[in-house]
Design an enzyme around this catalytic site. Structure first.
Site, PDB file in Angstrom:
ATOM      1  N   SER A 147       0.832  -1.203   0.000  1.00 47.73           N
ATOM      2  CA  SER A 147       0.000   0.000   0.000  1.00 47.73           C
ATOM      3  C   SER A 147       0.871   1.259   0.000  1.00 47.73           C
ATOM      4  O   SER A 147       1.562   1.509  -0.988  1.00 47.73           O
ATOM      5  CB  SER A 147      -0.973  -0.040   1.183  1.00 47.73           C
ATOM      6  N   SER A 148       0.894   2.025   1.080  1.00 48.51           N
ATOM      7  CA  SER A 148       1.788   3.188   1.130  1.00 48.51           C
ATOM      8  C   SER A 148       3.230   2.760   0.889  1.00 48.51           C
ATOM      9  O   SER A 148       3.998   3.463   0.224  1.00 48.51           O
ATOM     10  CB  SER A 148       1.669   3.883   2.490  1.00 48.51           C
TER      11      SER A 148
END
Length: 420
Positions: A147-148
């Site tokens: 994700s991030s």
């Protein structure tokens, strides 16, 4: 799990992590350790390090980057990278965000420029410290994230192409997609999958992060679920467009298969485990796609899963010259491969795509397989070594159905070559 119990468990986890000064103390093995004073760190990241008991001489380094709301210790406990390090002897760096969002900066102008400041600079300092401390192999440094952390993987490979050999991004977006100029960490257009660009435009964003750089670029593996409702699925295709352009390979897959139920894997520029770009689409899966076993597949893509020392570093650069002499229904092609890097190539595979309608009927200097489509030429016993600035000449005879052109793009051991 009740929120209070979860909070107590997280607090206990952090309390159990020992710290080590980057200046005075050795790092304990087989334990997650926080490193302080590791170098330039403009955004106040924390550095956690895992060194296995059996760390190899000149080990490889994997940078494992956490998701929003996560942390280095959470990435350590929630993924398999430390266990894989125990098996294969590499070192794992777990960067950890201290800002309130617990998200990495992949948006600011500072983050999207080599040496510009913010999180990438701090992560680069962590790598430099680890290389100095363990005499790590600078040709075997890798980034991965969720994700991030997947977005940061894209950013790191763009900002520091001379540092990383490859990356694996689980549920991410292309380099520069999340860019903002108002200080915001979130880009709704990108997360919603509505930011589309041409491959050239995406590639230009990456190249602008390090203007003037002409060296080899890291390979990229991307993963995405078709039902991702946080970073929408169109971002998967945009990542493929970006990295195939950056690596100079065709957007047409060289190979497509189904390694697990519901998975579609496409490889670009070559057909093997270390193709320049590999993309895995998971049908019906949402944003939280990471599961046990996926890190091992990323490790295979990196080339770190063999027993003993990892594979030799990829050649720094290569050049291929190809010509074809044709007649009515056939042709002969001559191919010269030159190692323009600084390291000797020991054993090689040259991958290329034959134009439609061509089929190899005979070859010399290499073994060719398959006879049409995406072909891999493997060295013969007498020409498997290519010293720096040396060349190897091979060739083949083929039938054609009207298109008698020579191939126009090549990769040597997974690295794109200059074609002339």
């Amino acid at each position: 799990m009740p929120a209070t119990l979860l909070a107590l468990l997280v607090a206990a986890l952090f309390a159990a992590v020992p710290t080590a000064s980057a200046r005075t103390e050795a790092v304990p093995t087989a334990a997650l350790t926080e490193i302080t004073g590791f170098g330039t760190n403009p955004s106040n990241l924390q550095m956690y390090l895992y060194v296995p008991d059996n760390v190899t001489a000149h080990p490889a380094v994997v940078v494992a980057v956490h998701y929003c709301t996560g942390s280095g210790p959470a990435m350590y406990s929630g993924t398999e990278w430390a266990r894989l390090a125990d098996t294969h002897g590499f070192v794992v760096i777990y960067p950890s965000v201290t800002r309130s969002s617990k998200c990495f900066d992949v948006s600011s102008p500072q983050a999207l420029k080599r040496g510009g400041g913010s999180d990438p600079v701090g992560i680069k300092s962590m790598i430099d410290w680890t290389v100095r401390t363990y005499s790590a192999d600078t040709a075997r440094i890798y980034a991965t994230g969720i994700s991030s952390g997947a977005m940061m993987t894209n950013v790191l490979l763009g900002d520091y192409p001379d540092v990383f050999a490859a990356g694996a991004a689980f549920s991410g977006v292309p380099f520069g997609c999340f860019a903002t100029t108002d200080g915001s960490e979130w880009n709704s257009a990108c997360s919603g999958g509505t930011v589309t660009r041409t491959p050239q435009q995406w590639g230009d964003l990456v190249r602008a992060a390090y203007p003037g750089y002409t060296g080899p670029r890291p390979r990229m593996q991307v993963w995405h679920g078709t039902e991702d409702d946080v970073l929408r699925y169109p971002n998967f295709g945009e990542e493929i467009k970006q990295w195939t352009n950056v690596l100079g390979v065709s957007q047409t897959p060289a190979a497509t298969d189904t390694p697990a139920s519901g998975w579609t894997r496409t490889r670009y520029g070559a057909t093997g485990d270390r193709a320049p770009v590999e993309a895995i689409s998971l049908q019906g899966v949402g944003h939280n796609l990471y599961a046990t076993g996926m890190a091992a597949r990323a490790l295979t893509f990196f080339g770190l899963d063999s027993s003993g020392p990892a594979p030799q570093p990829q050649p720094g650069a290569c050049k291929v010259t190809a010509t074809a002499n044709a007649w009515s229904t056939g042709l002969t092609a001559s191919v010269t491969v030159t190692n323009t890097g600084t390291s000797t190539v020991n054993g090689w595979q040259l991958a290329f795509a034959l134009p439609a309608g061509q089929t190899i009927t005979n070859g010399w200097g290499a073994t060719y397989s398959p006879a049409s489509g995406a072909v891999t030429a493997t060295n013969a016993t007498y020409n498997g070594t290519i010293a720096p600035n040396a060349s190897v000449s091979i060739g083949y005879q083929a039938n054609h159905g009207g298109n008698s052109a020579a191939p126009g793009a090549f990769t040597l051991n997974g690295k794109a070559c200059t074609a002339s």
